[in-house]
Design a protein around this motif. Structure first.
Motif, short mmCIF file in Angstrom:
data_model
loop_
_atom_site.label_atom_id
_atom_site.label_comp_id
_atom_site.label_asym_id
_atom_site.label_seq_id
_atom_site.Cartn_x
_atom_site.Cartn_y
_atom_site.Cartn_z
N SER A 1 0.83 -1.20 0.00
CA SER A 1 0.00 0.00 0.00
C SER A 1 0.87 1.25 0.00
CB SER A 1 -0.91 0.01 1.22
OG SER A 1 -1.65 1.20 1.25
N GLY B 1 -14.51 -1.43 8.81
CA GLY B 1 -13.65 -2.56 8.45
C GLY B 1 -13.50 -2.72 6.95
N TYR B 2 -13.67 -3.93 6.51
CA TYR B 2 -13.50 -4.32 5.11
C TYR B 2 -14.59 -3.73 4.24
CZ TYR B 2 -13.21 -7.38 1.03
OH TYR B 2 -13.12 -7.87 -0.24
N ASN B 3 -14.21 -3.10 3.12
CA ASN B 3 -15.18 -2.52 2.19
C ASN B 3 -14.94 -3.00 0.76
OD1 ASN B 3 -16.90 -0.57 3.73
ND2 ASN B 3 -14.88 0.13 4.36
N GLY B 4 -14.31 -4.17 0.63
CA GLY B 4 -13.98 -4.71 -0.69
C GLY B 4 -15.19 -5.13 -1.50
N ASP B 5 -16.35 -5.19 -0.88
CA ASP B 5 -17.56 -5.57 -1.60
C ASP B 5 -18.21 -4.39 -2.31
OD1 ASP B 5 -18.12 -4.48 0.89
OD2 ASP B 5 -19.97 -5.62 1.15
N ASN C 1 -17.00 3.56 -4.49
CA ASN C 1 -15.78 4.10 -3.87
C ASN C 1 -15.38 5.42 -4.51
OD1 ASN C 1 -15.14 2.17 -1.84
ND2 ASN C 1 -14.53 0.76 -3.44
#
Length: 62
Positions: A2, A33-37, A43
């Motif tokens: 990153s 937390g995770y927002n990959g969906d 985004n």
């Protein structure tokens, strides 16, 4: 790897709060937390809203 890093660590909480507010304004369900969906469009709309608000703040301070 990153490349995104906060240059001023003390500002991280403020940036996260700003991001959550922008997400709420554009109707994106962003979590801590995770927002990959989320889609690229979702985004991108959050980032776009953040930039829009920063530009408005800058213009108001001129």
């Amino acid at each position: 790897m990153s490349r995104n890093r906060v240059l001023v660590p003390q500002a991280k909480a403020g940036l996260n709060k700003f991001k959550m507010e922008a997400a709420k304004e554009v109707g994106v369900n962003l979590t801590d937390g995770y927002n990959g969906d989320l889609t690229s469009r979702e985004n991108g709309s959050v980032g776009g809203q953040m930039v829009k608000k920063m530009v408005e703040a800058y213009e108001n301070n001129l």
